[in-house]
Design a protein around this motif. Structure first.
Motif, PDB file in Angstrom:
ATOM      1  N   LEU A   1       0.844  -1.192   0.000  1.00 41.66           N
ATOM      2  CA  LEU A   1       0.000   0.000   0.000  1.00 41.66           C
ATOM      3  C   LEU A   1       0.878   1.240   0.000  1.00 41.66           C
ATOM      4  O   LEU A   1       1.860   1.316   0.740  1.00 41.66           O
ATOM      5  CB  LEU A   1      -0.916   0.021   1.226  1.00 41.66           C
ATOM      6  CG  LEU A   1      -1.905   1.188   1.250  1.00 41.66           C
ATOM      7  CD1 LEU A   1      -2.984   1.001   0.174  1.00 41.66           C
ATOM      8  CD2 LEU A   1      -2.556   1.326   2.615  1.00 41.66           C
ATOM      9  N   GLU A   2       0.495   2.197  -0.824  1.00 44.82           N
ATOM     10  CA  GLU A   2       1.176   3.487  -0.889  1.00 44.82           C
ATOM     11  C   GLU A   2       0.154   4.576  -0.627  1.00 44.82           C
ATOM     12  O   GLU A   2      -1.025   4.421  -0.931  1.00 44.82           O
ATOM     13  CB  GLU A   2       1.807   3.691  -2.271  1.00 44.82           C
ATOM     14  CG  GLU A   2       2.828   2.626  -2.615  1.00 44.82           C
ATOM     15  CD  GLU A   2       3.390   2.775  -4.021  1.00 44.82           C
ATOM     16  OE1 GLU A   2       3.307   3.881  -4.596  1.00 44.82           O
ATOM     17  OE2 GLU A   2       3.905   1.779  -4.544  1.00 44.82           O
ATOM     18  N   VAL A   3       0.625   5.682  -0.044  1.00 43.50           N
ATOM     19  CA  VAL A   3      -0.238   6.835   0.233  1.00 43.50           C
ATOM     20  C   VAL A   3       0.388   8.050  -0.437  1.00 43.50           C
ATOM     21  O   VAL A   3       1.611   8.210  -0.454  1.00 43.50           O
ATOM     22  CB  VAL A   3      -0.399   7.060   1.749  1.00 43.50           C
ATOM     23  CG1 VAL A   3      -1.172   8.329   2.036  1.00 43.50           C
ATOM     24  CG2 VAL A   3      -1.107   5.880   2.371  1.00 43.50           C
ATOM     25  N   GLU A   4      -0.487   8.908  -0.985  1.00 51.37           N
ATOM     26  CA  GLU A   4      -0.007  10.097  -1.684  1.00 51.37           C
ATOM     27  C   GLU A   4       0.576  11.100  -0.690  1.00 51.37           C
ATOM     28  O   GLU A   4      -0.032  11.408   0.336  1.00 51.37           O
ATOM     29  CB  GLU A   4      -1.151  10.730  -2.471  1.00 51.37           C
ATOM     30  CG  GLU A   4      -0.695  11.799  -3.429  1.00 51.37           C
ATOM     31  CD  GLU A   4      -1.794  12.227  -4.375  1.00 51.37           C
ATOM     32  OE1 GLU A   4      -1.459  12.629  -5.495  1.00 51.37           O
ATOM     33  OE2 GLU A   4      -2.988  12.166  -3.998  1.00 51.37           O
ATOM     34  N   THR A   5       1.773  11.574  -1.016  1.00 48.93           N
ATOM     35  CA  THR A   5       2.442  12.610  -0.226  1.00 48.93           C
ATOM     36  C   THR A   5       2.732  13.781  -1.170  1.00 48.93           C
ATOM     37  O   THR A   5       2.457  13.699  -2.368  1.00 48.93           O
ATOM     38  CB  THR A   5       3.766  12.092   0.368  1.00 48.93           C
ATOM     39  OG1 THR A   5       4.678  11.846  -0.699  1.00 48.93           O
ATOM     40  CG2 THR A   5       3.559  10.824   1.181  1.00 48.93           C
TER      41      THR A   5
ATOM     42  N   ALA B   1       4.108   6.999  -1.674  1.00 48.08           N
ATOM     43  CA  ALA B   1       5.170   6.373  -0.891  1.00 48.08           C
ATOM     44  C   ALA B   1       4.594   5.179  -0.133  1.00 48.08           C
ATOM     45  O   ALA B   1       3.466   5.232   0.366  1.00 48.08           O
ATOM     46  CB  ALA B   1       5.762   7.376   0.101  1.00 48.08           C
ATOM     47  N   VAL B   2       5.372   4.102  -0.067  1.00 50.04           N
ATOM     48  CA  VAL B   2       4.964   2.899   0.665  1.00 50.04           C
ATOM     49  C   VAL B   2       4.744   3.267   2.130  1.00 50.04           C
ATOM     50  O   VAL B   2       5.488   4.063   2.696  1.00 50.04           O
ATOM     51  CB  VAL B   2       6.037   1.795   0.536  1.00 50.04           C
ATOM     52  CG1 VAL B   2       5.675   0.581   1.382  1.00 50.04           C
ATOM     53  CG2 VAL B   2       6.209   1.392  -0.918  1.00 50.04           C
TER      54      VAL B   2
ATOM     55  N   LEU C   1      -2.988   3.859  -2.866  1.00 52.29           N
ATOM     56  CA  LEU C   1      -2.727   3.092  -4.078  1.00 52.29           C
ATOM     57  C   LEU C   1      -2.209   1.726  -3.662  1.00 52.29           C
ATOM     58  O   LEU C   1      -1.195   1.633  -2.965  1.00 52.29           O
ATOM     59  CB  LEU C   1      -1.682   3.816  -4.931  1.00 52.29           C
ATOM     60  CG  LEU C   1      -1.352   3.231  -6.281  1.00 52.29           C
ATOM     61  CD1 LEU C   1      -2.521   3.428  -7.242  1.00 52.29           C
ATOM     62  CD2 LEU C   1      -0.110   3.899  -6.844  1.00 52.29           C
ATOM     63  N   LEU C   2      -2.922   0.683  -4.051  1.00 50.68           N
ATOM     64  CA  LEU C   2      -2.471  -0.677  -3.782  1.00 50.68           C
ATOM     65  C   LEU C   2      -1.857  -1.220  -5.065  1.00 50.68           C
ATOM     66  O   LEU C   2      -2.496  -1.225  -6.109  1.00 50.68           O
ATOM     67  CB  LEU C   2      -3.639  -1.555  -3.336  1.00 50.68           C
ATOM     68  CG  LEU C   2      -3.275  -2.978  -2.954  1.00 50.68           C
ATOM     69  CD1 LEU C   2      -2.401  -2.996  -1.695  1.00 50.68           C
ATOM     70  CD2 LEU C   2      -4.515  -3.817  -2.730  1.00 50.68           C
ATOM     71  N   ARG C   3      -0.595  -1.646  -4.972  1.00 46.44           N
ATOM     72  CA  ARG C   3       0.097  -2.243  -6.125  1.00 46.44           C
ATOM     73  C   ARG C   3       0.316  -3.718  -5.835  1.00 46.44           C
ATOM     74  O   ARG C   3       0.684  -4.071  -4.727  1.00 46.44           O
ATOM     75  CB  ARG C   3       1.472  -1.604  -6.334  1.00 46.44           C
ATOM     76  CG  ARG C   3       1.443  -0.169  -6.755  1.00 46.44           C
ATOM     77  CD  ARG C   3       2.876   0.322  -6.990  1.00 46.44           C
ATOM     78  NE  ARG C   3       2.945   1.753  -7.011  1.00 46.44           N
ATOM     79  CZ  ARG C   3       2.886   2.489  -8.123  1.00 46.44           C
ATOM     80  NH1 ARG C   3       2.753   1.904  -9.282  1.00 46.44           N
ATOM     81  NH2 ARG C   3       2.960   3.802  -8.058  1.00 46.44           N
TER      82      ARG C   3
END
Length: 142
Positions: free
Chosen positions: A54-58, A63-64, A79-81
């Motif tokens: 999972l990543e979050v917008e910074t 960023a993970v 964002l899940l990759r």
């Protein structure tokens, strides 16, 4: 109207994405919103597969993360990759789970689904078995 007291998470239970290609990295984007009047704390982020993160917008981009905060009345983009591993023609899915400080939803799961995997070649059945052959002997058809 006044927002509810404390943090209140608003997140989809499931995110559907278009066709995913086997062996490629798929992405599913969703919002993590806080409808409450206090900061929302997300912690203990984990996925159902080691092939996902999972990543979050910074301010610098995505960023993970294993945890983050969402201010009262705001949203964060997540964002899940994941590496698509499902069989060709079959669905593929991964889940992300995390804890929150929302007293009504202390544990949350978001499932990300690709309804159909495309691409590549896949044998069905996955294996073929043959009899034994002796060296210098012509095989026979049965």
């Amino acid at each position: 109207p006044m927002p509810p007291a404390g943090p209140v998470i608003d997140v989809p239970d499931e995110v559907s994405m278009p066709l995913a290609e086997r062996g490629k990295v798929a992405t599913a984007r969703f919002a993590v919103s806080n409808r409450g009047s206090a900061p929302l704390v997300v912690s203990g982020v984990r996925t159902s597969c080691g092939c996902a993160g999972l990543e979050v917008e910074t301010a610098a981009g995505f960023a993970v993360t294993t945890g983050f905060q969402v201010p009262a009345g705001k949203s964060s983009q997540a964002l899940l990759r994941w590496s698509v591993r499902g069989g060709v023609g079959q669905p593929d899915a991964v889940s992300v789970r995390f804890a929150t400080n929302d007293p009504q939803r202390p544990a949350v799961e978001v499932r990300c689904v690709a309804p159909q995997v495309a691409g590549g070649a896949q044998a069905y059945p996955a294996t073929a078995q043959f009899g034994t052959f002796s060296v210098n002997t012509a095989p026979e058809q049965v």
